[in-house]
Design a protein around this motif. Structure first.
Motif, PDB file in Angstrom:
ATOM      1  N   LEU A   1      -5.343   4.296   0.541  1.00  0.00           N
ATOM      2  CA  LEU A   1      -6.092   3.856   1.718  1.00  0.00           C
ATOM      3  C   LEU A   1      -7.260   2.936   1.371  1.00  0.00           C
ATOM      4  CD1 LEU A   1      -6.239   7.260   3.670  1.00  0.00           C
ATOM      5  CD2 LEU A   1      -4.701   5.331   4.085  1.00  0.00           C
ATOM      6  N   HIS A   2      -7.530   2.756   0.067  1.00  0.00           N
ATOM      7  CA  HIS A   2      -8.746   2.043  -0.329  1.00  0.00           C
ATOM      8  C   HIS A   2      -8.448   0.841  -1.220  1.00  0.00           C
ATOM      9  CE1 HIS A   2     -11.260   5.151   1.497  1.00  0.00           C
ATOM     10  NE2 HIS A   2     -10.420   6.035   0.982  1.00  0.00           N
ATOM     11  N   ASN A   3      -7.538   0.002  -0.738  1.00  0.00           N
ATOM     12  CA  ASN A   3      -7.190  -1.252  -1.415  1.00  0.00           C
ATOM     13  C   ASN A   3      -6.700  -1.021  -2.837  1.00  0.00           C
ATOM     14  OD1 ASN A   3      -6.785  -4.026  -1.451  1.00  0.00           O
ATOM     15  ND2 ASN A   3      -8.882  -4.503  -2.104  1.00  0.00           N
ATOM     16  N   ASN A   4      -5.854  -0.018  -2.979  1.00  0.00           N
ATOM     17  CA  ASN A   4      -5.232   0.277  -4.258  1.00  0.00           C
ATOM     18  C   ASN A   4      -3.717   0.200  -4.128  1.00  0.00           C
ATOM     19  OD1 ASN A   4      -7.701   1.049  -5.663  1.00  0.00           O
ATOM     20  ND2 ASN A   4      -7.665   2.889  -4.375  1.00  0.00           N
TER      21      ASN A   4
ATOM     22  N   THR B   1      -4.972   9.477  -0.663  1.00  0.00           N
ATOM     23  CA  THR B   1      -6.320   8.934  -0.473  1.00  0.00           C
ATOM     24  C   THR B   1      -6.470   7.589  -1.165  1.00  0.00           C
ATOM     25  OG1 THR B   1      -7.228  11.175  -0.350  1.00  0.00           O
ATOM     26  CG2 THR B   1      -8.782   9.388  -0.809  1.00  0.00           C
TER      27      THR B   1
ATOM     28  N   ASP C   1       0.824  -1.213   0.000  1.00  0.00           N
ATOM     29  CA  ASP C   1       0.000   0.000   0.000  1.00  0.00           C
ATOM     30  C   ASP C   1       0.860   1.266   0.000  1.00  0.00           C
ATOM     31  OD1 ASP C   1       1.008   0.000   2.564  1.00  0.00           O
ATOM     32  OD2 ASP C   1      -0.934   0.251   3.564  1.00  0.00           O
TER      33      ASP C   1
ATOM     34  N   LYS D   1      -8.224  -5.688  -5.066  1.00  0.00           N
ATOM     35  CA  LYS D   1      -7.110  -4.743  -5.194  1.00  0.00           C
ATOM     36  C   LYS D   1      -7.029  -4.206  -6.609  1.00  0.00           C
ATOM     37  CE  LYS D   1      -3.298  -5.244  -2.886  1.00  0.00           C
ATOM     38  NZ  LYS D   1      -3.196  -3.934  -2.184  1.00  0.00           N
TER      39      LYS D   1
ATOM     40  N   ASP E   1     -12.939   5.597  -8.801  1.00  0.00           N
ATOM     41  CA  ASP E   1     -14.082   4.943  -8.160  1.00  0.00           C
ATOM     42  C   ASP E   1     -15.038   4.344  -9.186  1.00  0.00           C
ATOM     43  OD1 ASP E   1     -15.571   4.337  -5.696  1.00  0.00           O
ATOM     44  OD2 ASP E   1     -17.066   5.733  -6.503  1.00  0.00           O
TER      45      ASP E   1
ATOM     46  N   GLU F   1     -13.905  -4.758  -8.085  1.00  0.00           N
ATOM     47  CA  GLU F   1     -13.776  -5.237  -6.711  1.00  0.00           C
ATOM     48  C   GLU F   1     -12.385  -5.837  -6.508  1.00  0.00           C
ATOM     49  OE1 GLU F   1     -15.805  -5.035  -4.043  1.00  0.00           O
ATOM     50  OE2 GLU F   1     -17.085  -3.739  -5.277  1.00  0.00           O
TER      51      GLU F   1
END
Length: 393
Positions: free
Chosen positions: A104-107, A101, A18, A81, A74, A79
């Protein structure tokens, strides 16, 4: 374009991390190609990938701000990674907020950018430890050999000593087009980008300063010596201005400084550094009548090659006799001296004399462009052609 495995091996362990992966280095050294190679590798295992090149106005239009970029990701990610590639990310307004940002969201986020706008110290400030960066350099000779086979050309060592390793210059048709490409590249990287970025008020002075620095690679330079040169040209320039200009060139990866070795860190700070160009073409572009500075370019080439091999480097002072590099890797230390030739007796005595009184605990190496093997019982001579194809010393 060749697969630059040396860099990929360093980056692969972080593919799923991450941490933000930052691909950095001087403009046109091949950062975007590295990024696209990583994309191709990841595309073999997933299609949950987003790639945006922000030199494309269409991408800027749809994702050129924090809000629009986050919305675009987005709407287009799947769904699980998602692997996100943002090339020339400095063109996105408040890019650091966006990438912080996204991570922080499975990227898994990879970014690259023009070094004169997206610099290492900015990474540290904006991303505060949430990243890992990878320095990409222009081609070393092993890569040139590999690429020249791919494009059906033969590139000799002398060509490399003069015109360096910017990848795209090998696609030019002849020497005239090579020089034109490199001059245009230098004008963009060194002059226009930096003058614009730092709002330099005296561009003519800056150009004279840059020309002096780049034509004096592989030398010990100080603010005092630079000031003395400029004063001799009838140019008034304060020491603070000189230090500022040096800082700009270092931040843009145009030059690098090599400190002198000392067992005490505070003593290292007392010595003036040696300055090397990121690519030797910057010296050769200053030369008239093809009288290229092969002596200093050769040392600069060895510097770049040793860094590519993974050695930590310092200048070494042997009781007043400077040894070009003390090179350390995996607990092994080498004293390395560089000369274009030691055929003339004076040069032979000078280069071998630099090792005088050193013990034999650490290997002593001399690198020259001579065909004759000048090795002795205590000094190992490596011919340039052999050195350029070595993986390590």
């Amino acid at each position: 374009m060749i697969i630059r495995e040396k860099y990929l091996k360093e980056i692969r362990p972080f593919y799923n991390s991450d941490l933000i992966k930052i691909i950095t280095g001087i403009k046109r050294c091949g950062k975007s190609v590295i990024l696209k190679t990583i994309y191709d590798e990841i595309a073999k295992i997933t299609d949950n990938i987003i790639y945006l090149d922000f030199e494309d106005a269409n991408n800027l239009k749809k994702a050129g701000s924090v809000e629009s970029l986050l919305n675009y990701v987005d709407q287009n990610r799947k769904e699980g990674k998602c692997y996100i590639f943002l090339d020339e990310v400095q063109n996105v307004r408040d890019w650091a907020i966006a990438v912080k940002t996204l991570r922080l969201h499975n990227n898994s986020v990879f970014i690259s950018g023009s070094n004169s706008k997206l610099l290492s110290k900015e990474f540290a400030t904006e991303l505060s430890g949430r990243y890992v960066s990878f320095r990409i350099r222009t081609f070393v000779y092993k890569e040139i050999v590999e690429y020249s086979k791919e494009i059906g050309k033969t590139i000799g060592t002398t060509d490399y000593l003069i015109w360096g390793g910017f990848p795209k210059r090998f696609d030019t048709e002849n020497s005239e087009s090579t020089v034109r490409y490199l001059k245009d590249l230098e004008d963009i990287i060194v002059i226009k980008d930096l003058i614009k970025r730092y709002k330099i008020k005296k561009p003519d002075l800056f150009v004279k300063f840059v020309n002096f620095i780049l034509s004096n690679n592989s030398r010990i330079l100080s603010a005092r010596s630079i000031h003395k040169y400029l004063a001799g040209q009838g140019i008034e320039c304060s020491s603070n201005t000189i230090l500022g200009y040096m800082h700009y060139l270092k931040e843009a990866y145009v030059i690098e400084e090599l400190q002198q070795y000392s067992t005490k860190v505070k003593r290292e700070l007392n010595f003036n550094p040696k300055v090397y160009n990121s690519d030797v073409c910057f010296n050769s572009l200053k030369v008239d009548n093809k009288r290229y500075d092969l002596d200093h370019n050769l040392e600069n080439i060895v510097y770049n090659e040793l860094l590519y091999m993974g050695y930590d480097l310092k200048v070494f002072d042997n009781k007043g006799k400077k040894i070009d590099f003390v090179a350390t890797k995996n607990g092994k230390t080498y004293f390395v001296q560089v000369a274009y030739s030691v055929v003339i007796e004076k040069a032979y005595k000078r280069e071998f004399g630099a090792f005088a009184d050193l013990d034999n605990i650490n290997q002593k190496i001399l690198i020259t462009n001579d065909d004759i093997d000048y090795s002795t019982s205590t000094v190992r001579h490596i011919k340039l052609d052999d050195f350029l194809l070595m993986e390590e010393l």
